[in-house]
Design an enzyme around this catalytic site. Structure first.
Site, mmCIF file in Angstrom:
data_model
loop_
_atom_site.group_PDB
_atom_site.id
_atom_site.type_symbol
_atom_site.label_atom_id
_atom_site.label_comp_id
_atom_site.label_asym_id
_atom_site.label_seq_id
_atom_site.Cartn_x
_atom_site.Cartn_y
_atom_site.Cartn_z
ATOM 1 N N TRP A 129 -30.643 -68.927 -6.506
ATOM 2 C CA TRP A 129 -30.510 -67.566 -5.980
ATOM 3 C C TRP A 129 -31.262 -67.312 -4.958
ATOM 4 O O TRP A 129 -32.409 -67.359 -5.162
ATOM 5 C CB TRP A 129 -30.356 -66.490 -6.984
ATOM 6 N N ASP A 210 -32.223 -67.706 -16.617
ATOM 7 C CA ASP A 210 -31.464 -66.557 -15.933
ATOM 8 C C ASP A 210 -30.087 -66.674 -16.308
ATOM 9 O O ASP A 210 -29.309 -67.410 -15.977
ATOM 10 C CB ASP A 210 -31.858 -66.747 -14.395
ATOM 11 N N ALA A 212 -27.296 -63.864 -15.732
ATOM 12 C CA ALA A 212 -27.022 -62.289 -15.035
ATOM 13 C C ALA A 212 -25.388 -62.489 -14.979
ATOM 14 O O ALA A 212 -24.863 -61.340 -14.507
ATOM 15 C CB ALA A 212 -27.429 -62.587 -13.484
ATOM 16 N N LYS A 245 -23.882 -56.939 -14.067
ATOM 17 C CA LYS A 245 -22.561 -57.422 -13.705
ATOM 18 C C LYS A 245 -21.584 -57.067 -14.816
ATOM 19 O O LYS A 245 -20.443 -56.589 -14.620
ATOM 20 C CB LYS A 245 -22.234 -58.665 -13.196
HETATM 21 C C1 LMR Z 1 -26.075 -61.585 -5.588
HETATM 22 O O1 LMR Z 1 -26.648 -62.808 -5.787
HETATM 23 O O2 LMR Z 1 -25.502 -61.438 -4.617
HETATM 24 C C2 LMR Z 1 -26.466 -60.632 -6.624
HETATM 25 O O3 LMR Z 1 -27.309 -61.028 -7.637
HETATM 26 C C3 LMR Z 1 -26.944 -59.212 -6.075
HETATM 27 C C4 LMR Z 1 -28.445 -59.516 -5.531
HETATM 28 O O4 LMR Z 1 -29.166 -58.558 -5.875
HETATM 29 O O5 LMR Z 1 -28.546 -60.451 -4.861
#
Ligand code: LMR
Length: 398
Positions: A129, A210, A212, A245
């Site tokens: 991420w 993690d 999410a 989410k």
């Molecule tokens: C994403 O990866 O798009 C989401 O987790 C939102 C973010 O805060 O980046």
């Protein structure tokens, strides 16, 4: 003194939303930030969350402070949602600290690590991420990448990943995505999770997981299976949980840090430290989203409604994966995109260079992340033709 500040470049993910909002073309498509969308492009509030919210407001007679570790009902419900009702056989060994969203949870975990193993490095998947790196390095950690995804095979580079983990010193921290890997959608199989748990246990590595997107991949149980498996094999781990989410609570900043410790006594000490750390950063987390989640999970009717709606969201995403793969294949002379259907969660990463991503946005008004990550939930029956034709065109198939 503020003349010394320099201008901040656009956030790689949030910058796309800003650019999308500025675009006035009706045919524009947003495949950027990871939010769930329905067929009309709206990000719904689940019915159970809406109902719980009004019930919470009706029942709330005070807004006085809770505690630095947050809402105890929320923490207990979320621990069971993530670790299972038997807490993976480790009842009493978990410490919980509510946090402002998954990002707050990641930061709280990093602060705990700074106390407990200050010299450790955090190893993140390549890719990971986009916000993991700035978030964890601004907490003072050095980051290294372990091989994870082959963009050629559209699969996990498992042998290389394991070779990296096998060579790590004890107390190294390994950041793992429990499910719905962000940005690739490519998850480890349960056999691969077994091997990861084994190397962590043998070499004394600390898994920092993690989660999410629980419930948006396969289902609530299977998406958390990796955490439960790890918890049965390693003495200690951290889990950063987001309710953004799966509960649709994005802006309410609702999350939780779980620390699995080696005994009940150590869990109590860790919980005390989480409270102290929270007190020095945000003092106490916001309660609104946590109170809603507590109500949804503790009221059987609300829980059933939420679970069903979440399952429908996951199904829609998985159906869209097939729709996109077929449409792309049709527009690229039969190229195989079936790997998109084997991935899970909101994201897949298409083989797009940054220049192709720019052309996609500027010429075709299709917005995705700079690394080619697309939010599958942003696809719909009405835009899939335009999306697939545009992607094929920038890939040179026009
Ligand atoms: C994403 O990866 O798009 C989401 O987790 C939102 C973010 O805060 O980046």
């Amino acid at each position: 003194m503020f003349e010394t500040l320099t201008r901040v470049p656009d956030d790689p993910i949030l910058g796309i939303s800003a650019a999308f909002k500025r675009d006035t073309t009706p045919l524009k498509v947003d495949l950027g930030v990871g939010v769930y969308k329905d067929d009309r492009g709206n990000t719904p509030v689940p019915a159970a969350v809406r109902r719980a919210e009004s019930e919470v407001l009706a029942a709330q007679s005070t807004k006085t402070y809770l505690t630095p570790v947050g809402n105890p009902g929320f923490n207990a419900q979320m621990l069971e949602l993530v670790a299972g009702t038997d807490q993976a056989g480790r009842k009493g060994d978990w410490a919980a600290g509510q946090a402002p969203g998954g990002s707050g949870a990641l930061r709280l975990g990093a602060e705990l690590l700074r106390l407990s193993s200050p010299g450790s490095k955090i190893h993140v998947s390549d890719p990971t991420w986009a916000n993991h790196t700035p978030l964890l390095s601004s907490a003072g950690f050095q980051l290294e990448r372990y091989p994870y995804y082959s963009a050629i095979r559209h699969a996990v580079e498992f042998d290389q990943m394991m070779a990296h983990l096998e060579a790590l010193p004890a107390a190294a921290v390994v950041l793992l995505h429990a499910c719905c890997h962000n940005p690739t959608g490519q998850d480890l199989s349960m056999t691969q999770w077994e091997a990861v748990a084994d190397v962590c246990a043998r070499r004394g590595l600390l898994p920092y997981v993690d989660i999410a997107y629980q419930g948006l991949g396969d289902d609530l149980e299977r998406d958390a299976a990796s955490i439960r498996l790890l918890a049965r094999q390693v003495p200690e781990m951290l889990v950063a949980v987001s309710c953004s989410k799966n509960f649709g609570l994005y802006r309410e900043r609702t999350g939780l840090l779980l620390a699995l410790t080696s005994s009940n006594e150590r869990a109590g000490i860790a919980a005390g430290q989480l409270g102290r750390l929270a007190r020095t950063i945000w003092s106490m987390p916001p309660d609104h989203g946590a109170a809603i989640v507590d109500r949804v999970l503790s009221q059987p009717e609300l829980r059933r409604s939420w679970t069903e709606e979440l399952a429908a969201m996951a199904k829609r995403i998985n159906d869209l994966r097939r729709l996109l793969a077929d449409a792309l294949s049709a527009r690229t002379g039969g190229t195989d995109f079936s790997w998109i259907t084997r991935q899970r969660g909101m994201f897949s990463r298409l083989d797009l260079t940054p220049a192709m991503v720019d052309t996609l946005r500027e010429k075709h008004h299709v917005y995705c992340a700079p690394d080619g990550r697309v939010n599958i939930a942003g696809i719909s029956a009405s835009n899939v033709e335009h999306v697939a034709t545009s992607i094929a065109a920038v890939m040179g198939y026009a």
